[in-house]
Scaffold this motif. Structure first.
Motif, PDB file in Angstrom:
ATOM      1  N   GLU A  40      49.098 -22.832  48.901  1.00 16.61           N
ATOM      2  CA  GLU A  40      48.180 -23.127  47.808  1.00 16.61           C
ATOM      3  C   GLU A  40      48.283 -24.614  47.518  1.00 16.61           C
ATOM      4  OE1 GLU A  40      48.563 -21.495  43.621  1.00 16.61           O
ATOM      5  OE2 GLU A  40      47.230 -20.027  44.573  1.00 16.61           O
ATOM      6  N   GLY A  41      47.143 -25.276  47.385  1.00 14.42           N
ATOM      7  CA  GLY A  41      47.163 -26.710  47.113  1.00 14.42           C
ATOM      8  C   GLY A  41      45.763 -27.275  47.017  1.00 14.42           C
ATOM      9  N   TYR A  42      45.654 -28.583  47.194  1.00 21.64           N
ATOM     10  CA  TYR A  42      44.411 -29.294  46.937  1.00 21.64           C
ATOM     11  C   TYR A  42      43.929 -30.114  48.125  1.00 21.64           C
ATOM     12  CZ  TYR A  42      46.108 -27.913  42.413  1.00 21.64           C
ATOM     13  OH  TYR A  42      46.596 -27.165  41.379  1.00 21.64           O
ATOM     14  N   GLU A  43      44.528 -29.874  49.293  1.00 20.21           N
ATOM     15  CA  GLU A  43      44.142 -30.607  50.492  1.00 20.21           C
ATOM     16  C   GLU A  43      43.373 -29.689  51.437  1.00 20.21           C
ATOM     17  OE1 GLU A  43      44.485 -33.851  50.560  1.00 20.21           O
ATOM     18  OE2 GLU A  43      45.583 -33.751  48.665  1.00 20.21           O
ATOM     19  N   ILE A  44      42.602 -30.277  52.335  1.00 19.48           N
ATOM     20  CA  ILE A  44      41.847 -29.494  53.311  1.00 19.48           C
ATOM     21  C   ILE A  44      42.816 -28.599  54.071  1.00 19.48           C
ATOM     22  CG2 ILE A  44      40.442 -29.648  55.409  1.00 19.48           C
ATOM     23  CD1 ILE A  44      39.248 -32.251  54.152  1.00 19.48           C
ATOM     24  N   GLY A  45      42.470 -27.319  54.167  1.00 21.79           N
ATOM     25  CA  GLY A  45      43.313 -26.327  54.820  1.00 21.79           C
ATOM     26  C   GLY A  45      44.178 -25.536  53.861  1.00 21.79           C
ATOM     27  N   ASP A  46      44.333 -26.026  52.622  1.00 19.44           N
ATOM     28  CA  ASP A  46      45.090 -25.306  51.593  1.00 19.44           C
ATOM     29  C   ASP A  46      44.184 -24.263  50.932  1.00 19.44           C
ATOM     30  OD1 ASP A  46      47.183 -27.082  52.038  1.00 19.44           O
ATOM     31  OD2 ASP A  46      46.882 -28.198  50.175  1.00 19.44           O
ATOM     32  N   ASN A  65      37.673 -17.120  51.718  1.00 15.14           N
ATOM     33  CA  ASN A  65      39.067 -16.816  51.365  1.00 15.14           C
ATOM     34  C   ASN A  65      39.659 -17.846  50.419  1.00 15.14           C
ATOM     35  OD1 ASN A  65      39.321 -14.471  52.987  1.00 15.14           O
ATOM     36  ND2 ASN A  65      39.507 -15.774  54.784  1.00 15.14           N
ATOM     37  N   GLY A  66      38.861 -18.803  49.964  1.00 18.41           N
ATOM     38  CA  GLY A  66      39.359 -19.830  49.056  1.00 18.41           C
ATOM     39  C   GLY A  66      40.037 -20.998  49.749  1.00 18.41           C
ATOM     40  N   ILE A  67      39.891 -21.103  51.074  1.00 15.31           N
ATOM     41  CA  ILE A  67      40.505 -22.193  51.830  1.00 15.31           C
ATOM     42  C   ILE A  67      39.604 -23.420  51.747  1.00 15.31           C
ATOM     43  CG2 ILE A  67      41.394 -22.934  54.090  1.00 15.31           C
ATOM     44  CD1 ILE A  67      42.882 -20.517  52.769  1.00 15.31           C
ATOM     45  N   ILE A  68      40.193 -24.566  51.463  1.00 12.20           N
ATOM     46  CA  ILE A  68      39.424 -25.802  51.329  1.00 12.20           C
ATOM     47  C   ILE A  68      38.948 -26.263  52.704  1.00 12.20           C
ATOM     48  CG2 ILE A  68      39.446 -28.212  50.569  1.00 12.20           C
ATOM     49  CD1 ILE A  68      41.776 -27.369  48.636  1.00 12.20           C
TER      50      ILE A  68
END
Length: 182
Positions: free
Chosen positions: A34-40, A159-162
């Motif tokens: 979980e995070g705020y970068e692409i792929g998170d 899926n909520g992936i950035i």
């Protein structure tokens, strides 16, 4: 000597566990943090709609979603809104590689509900997901997400992936075309 080895083994084990803390499984079976970068995986948001109803970002699971941070008092945000409206109208019913349909979760950094509501109407932001904490730059959500300028956004998959961040101009439509099922 045995105590030192045991201590190192225990330390290594605990360290390896902490490395996986906050890791989530996607439907593809790969680990995603979980995070705020692409792929998170973007953390969930719950905020109030213009009508005062709580809307969770996670309620949009299964769709591509643009999480858009903006405000009625922000000239660059208002200039970007027609492009976002065009992308919404063009892709709202499209099928994507990892999502069916496209929508927008608009998070306003306004402090006055009347101004926010008027801007949504004037700019014809016709999607259903408009939220705010009405705290401007003191918004806990925008602070948690590291938003320090607007407009700012995250494009997430079903899926909520950035997938992408800070899409402006024609970049939003180009990215949506890229992820669209052919």
């Amino acid at each position: 000597m045995k105590k030192i080895k045991l201590g190192l083994i225990l330390f290594s084990f605990l360290f390896s566990l902490s490395a996986f803390a906050g890791t989530l499984k996607t439907t593809e079976g790969r680990d995603v943090k979980e995070g705020y970068e692409i792929g998170d995986k973007l953390p969930d948001i719950t905020a109030k709609s213009i009508a005062g109803k709580d809307i969770k970002l996670s309620s949009l699971e299964g769709k591509l979603v643009l999480v858009d941070f903006w405000a009625s008092w922000c000239p660059p945000c208002r200039a970007e809104n027609p492009r976002i409206v065009n992308a919404y109208n063009k892709f709202k019913d499209a099928s994507f590689k990892n999502g069916k349909g496209f929508t927008i979760y608009s998070f306003s950094l306004d402090t006055k509900q009347a101004n926010w509501k008027a801007a949504v109407a004037k700019d014809k932001l016709d999607w259903d997901y408009h939220v705010s904490e009405l705290k401007g730059w003191h918004s806990p959500t925008s602070n948690k997400f590291g938003i320090n300028s607007i407009p700012s956004n995250f494009l997430i998959d079903g899926n909520g992936i950035i997938l992408a961040k800070n899409l402006r101009g024609e970049k939003l439509e180009l990215i949506l075309q890229y992820y669209q099922k052919k």
